[in-house]
Design an enzyme around this catalytic site. Structure first.
Site, mmCIF file in Angstrom:
data_model
loop_
_atom_site.group_PDB
_atom_site.id
_atom_site.type_symbol
_atom_site.label_atom_id
_atom_site.label_comp_id
_atom_site.label_asym_id
_atom_site.label_seq_id
_atom_site.Cartn_x
_atom_site.Cartn_y
_atom_site.Cartn_z
ATOM 1 N N HIS A 19 0.679 -1.174 0.083
ATOM 2 C CA HIS A 19 -0.071 0.118 0.095
ATOM 3 C C HIS A 19 0.899 1.345 0.010
ATOM 4 O O HIS A 19 0.334 2.267 -0.408
ATOM 5 C CB HIS A 19 -0.983 -0.072 1.258
ATOM 6 C CG HIS A 19 -1.991 -1.036 0.865
ATOM 7 N ND1 HIS A 19 -2.698 -1.569 2.063
ATOM 8 C CD2 HIS A 19 -2.666 -1.635 -0.160
ATOM 9 C CE1 HIS A 19 -3.531 -2.535 1.690
ATOM 10 N NE2 HIS A 19 -3.539 -2.763 0.513
ATOM 11 N N HIS A 42 -8.218 -7.989 -7.599
ATOM 12 C CA HIS A 42 -8.551 -8.725 -6.127
ATOM 13 C C HIS A 42 -9.071 -7.593 -5.251
ATOM 14 O O HIS A 42 -7.978 -7.333 -4.362
ATOM 15 C CB HIS A 42 -7.317 -9.612 -6.035
ATOM 16 C CG HIS A 42 -7.283 -10.615 -7.159
ATOM 17 N ND1 HIS A 42 -6.748 -10.336 -8.503
ATOM 18 C CD2 HIS A 42 -7.301 -11.901 -7.027
ATOM 19 C CE1 HIS A 42 -6.628 -11.459 -9.130
ATOM 20 N NE2 HIS A 42 -6.858 -12.574 -8.249
ATOM 21 N N SER A 122 -7.163 -1.805 -0.363
ATOM 22 C CA SER A 122 -6.809 -0.970 -1.716
ATOM 23 C C SER A 122 -7.956 -0.250 -2.450
ATOM 24 O O SER A 122 -7.997 0.851 -2.601
ATOM 25 C CB SER A 122 -6.236 -2.100 -2.829
ATOM 26 O OG SER A 122 -7.157 -3.080 -2.879
ATOM 27 N N GLU A 140 -14.189 -8.738 -7.529
ATOM 28 C CA GLU A 140 -14.038 -9.525 -6.348
ATOM 29 C C GLU A 140 -14.962 -10.742 -6.484
ATOM 30 O O GLU A 140 -15.965 -10.400 -6.714
ATOM 31 C CB GLU A 140 -14.383 -8.657 -5.079
ATOM 32 C CG GLU A 140 -14.730 -9.497 -3.699
ATOM 33 C CD GLU A 140 -13.102 -10.265 -3.520
ATOM 34 O OE1 GLU A 140 -12.012 -9.680 -3.392
ATOM 35 O OE2 GLU A 140 -13.348 -11.534 -3.195
ATOM 36 N N ASP A 165 -14.101 -12.799 -11.951
ATOM 37 C CA ASP A 165 -12.478 -13.321 -12.100
ATOM 38 C C ASP A 165 -11.614 -12.321 -12.349
ATOM 39 O O ASP A 165 -11.875 -11.729 -13.678
ATOM 40 C CB ASP A 165 -12.470 -14.521 -12.812
ATOM 41 C CG ASP A 165 -11.212 -15.132 -12.859
ATOM 42 O OD1 ASP A 165 -10.633 -15.707 -11.877
ATOM 43 O OD2 ASP A 165 -10.424 -15.220 -13.933
ATOM 44 N N ASP A 186 -3.435 -8.241 -6.875
ATOM 45 C CA ASP A 186 -3.216 -8.682 -5.471
ATOM 46 C C ASP A 186 -4.017 -9.973 -5.044
ATOM 47 O O ASP A 186 -4.784 -10.194 -4.288
ATOM 48 C CB ASP A 186 -3.527 -7.630 -4.393
ATOM 49 C CG ASP A 186 -3.129 -7.813 -3.064
ATOM 50 O OD1 ASP A 186 -2.485 -8.498 -2.723
ATOM 51 O OD2 ASP A 186 -3.830 -7.091 -2.138
HETATM 52 C C1 LIG Z 1 -5.149 -10.248 -0.948
HETATM 53 S S1 LIG Z 1 -6.938 -10.191 -0.860
HETATM 54 C C2 LIG Z 1 -7.309 -8.471 -1.486
HETATM 55 C C3 LIG Z 1 -6.734 -7.292 -0.897
HETATM 56 C C4 LIG Z 1 -6.882 -5.912 -1.332
HETATM 57 N N1 LIG Z 1 -6.513 -5.831 -2.591
HETATM 58 C C5 LIG Z 1 -6.330 -4.967 -0.450
HETATM 59 O O1 LIG Z 1 -5.155 -4.510 -0.870
HETATM 60 O O2 LIG Z 1 -7.034 -4.552 0.706
HETATM 61 C C6 LIG Z 1 -7.388 -11.021 -2.407
HETATM 62 C C7 LIG Z 1 -9.150 -11.194 -2.666
HETATM 63 O O3 LIG Z 1 -9.073 -11.790 -3.840
HETATM 64 C C8 LIG Z 1 -10.181 -12.333 -3.959
HETATM 65 N N2 LIG Z 1 -10.101 -13.422 -5.115
HETATM 66 C C9 LIG Z 1 -9.621 -14.794 -5.069
HETATM 67 N N3 LIG Z 1 -9.647 -15.275 -6.319
HETATM 68 C C10 LIG Z 1 -10.155 -14.217 -7.111
HETATM 69 C C11 LIG Z 1 -10.168 -13.974 -8.359
HETATM 70 N N4 LIG Z 1 -9.898 -15.260 -9.456
HETATM 71 N N5 LIG Z 1 -10.774 -12.906 -8.927
HETATM 72 C C12 LIG Z 1 -11.080 -11.942 -8.161
HETATM 73 N N6 LIG Z 1 -10.975 -12.198 -6.816
HETATM 74 C C13 LIG Z 1 -10.430 -13.176 -6.055
HETATM 75 C C14 LIG Z 1 -10.380 -12.937 -2.604
HETATM 76 O O4 LIG Z 1 -11.603 -13.310 -2.256
HETATM 77 C C15 LIG Z 1 -9.557 -11.909 -1.677
HETATM 78 O O5 LIG Z 1 -10.664 -11.133 -1.224
#
Ligand SMILES: C[S@@+](CC[C@H](N)C(=O)[O-])C[C@H]1O[C@@H](n2cnc3c(N)ncnc32)[C@H](O)[C@@H]1O
Length: 304
Positions: A19, A42, A122, A140, A165, A186
């Site tokens: 961040h 993500h 994020s 998400e 996705d 992420d």
């Molecule tokens: C590490 S967290 C994200 C944190 C966020 N980027 C932040 O900095 O606050 C990863 C997220 O990706 C989601 N996720 C997992 N696979 C995914 C996919 N294929 N596409 C979109 N989201 C996905 C998970 O549910 C989770 O909420």
């Protein structure tokens, strides 16, 4: 398989690393009046209550944001990030569904009496830095995280959210109508295939939108999955180069435990390398890594 919930890890050393770089890239995009666009593939739940049962269970934020906030002297490049975190108060607090309210009994029998402290993820870090005509596109996939984020974003015409996705969605979405911008990827790395999927998605998106900045976060584990990732990023023909920044313990991770945090940045803005070098050298000694800290930074592809 979607088992990962960021609420257990919010504000940890990896979030601080990722961040602080995110805020610097956004500050660079703000330098021109022309609008910019951010795609966050993500997104997570948007923000996190550090007094919640989830956050208290791991206490990871104590070795991340709390350790950093405890320091009297911080690198100049960390200041915009720390100011944003300190000023963050969520507007839709009533919708927190995982918070450990005052007096709740935690899994270890503790009661939580401290005032809540919120950590923006994020989506809300970016939202804080958007101007009138900038755009944020969020994806998400986890149904509950998606619903929570949807309620929290509320009505902001600058922000769109899709339950989609992120790897496939990114490639389908680029190039966006606003051509200046950043992609943040992420993933949760629930499965080891996430490393290759992330790299393939960014490589394909870069072919269609070559001028954007791309930032991929990845965990550094004993297993060394990140080596394959580096090899794939070395092949990206990015005019602005590909920068790698890592903070990690030299040893002490143990099977499956995270040794450190890595960032791969395609087309980083001017002087981000110098700013990240200052941050990395400092964070290595301040955050709580599982062993003696090492900082590594290098260009995987040199800027032309
Ligand atoms: C590490 S967290 C994200 C944190 C966020 N980027 C932040 O900095 O606050 C990863 C997220 O990706 C989601 N996720 C997992 N696979 C995914 C996919 N294929 N596409 C979109 N989201 C996905 C998970 O549910 C989770 O909420």
């Amino acid at each position: 398989m979607l088992s990962y919930l960021h609420g257990f890890h919010a504000g940890n050393f990896a979030d601080v690393h990722k961040h602080s770089a995110l805020v610097l890239i956004l500050a660079h995009l703000q330098k021109k009046t022309k609008p910019f666009c951010v795609i966050d593939t993500h997104a997570g739940a948007g923000w996190y209550d550090l007094s919640s049962l989830q956050a208290q269970k791991t206490g990871e934020w104590k070795g991340g944001i709390a350790a950093v906030q405890h320091e009297n002297q911080v690198p100049v490049a960390m200041v915009p990030y720390l100011d944003l975190i300190e000023d963050f108060i969520p507007e839709n607090r009533g919708f927190s569904d995982d918070s450990g309210a005052e007096g709740d009994v935690g899994p270890d029998g503790d009661t939580y009496q401290e005032p809540p402290l919120y950590y923006p993820g994020s989506p809300f870090i970016v939202q804080k830095m958007l101007r009138e005509n900038d755009h944020l596109a969020l994806m998400e996939l986890h149904p509950r995280e998606y619903e929570t984020l949807d309620r929290r974003i509320y009505h902001d015409r600058r922000v769109t959210l899709q339950k989609r996705d992120g790897y496939e969605g990114l490639v389908a979405m680029v190039p966006p109508a606003i051509r200046r911008g950043l992609v943040l990827m992420d993933p949760s790395y629930d499965v080891k295939q996430d490393y290759a999927r992330a790299a393939r998605s960014i490589i394909a998106a870069h072919r269609r939108w070559a001028t954007a900045t791309y930032m991929l976060w990845y965990p550094i584990l004993e297993d060394g999955f990140d080596h394959e990732l580096h090899a794939m990023f070395r092949e990206i023909p990015a005019a602005g180069g590909v920068l790698c920044s890592e903070i990690a313990a030299s040893h002490g991770g143990g099977k499956g435990r995270m040794l450190g945090s890595g960032l791969l940045i395609v087309n980083p803005p001017y002087q981000l390398d110098e700013q990240l070098a200052d941050i990395g050298e400092w964070l290595r000694d301040v955050v709580h890594l599982p062993g003696p800290g090492v900082h590594f930074q290098d260009w995987l592809v040199k800027a032309q």
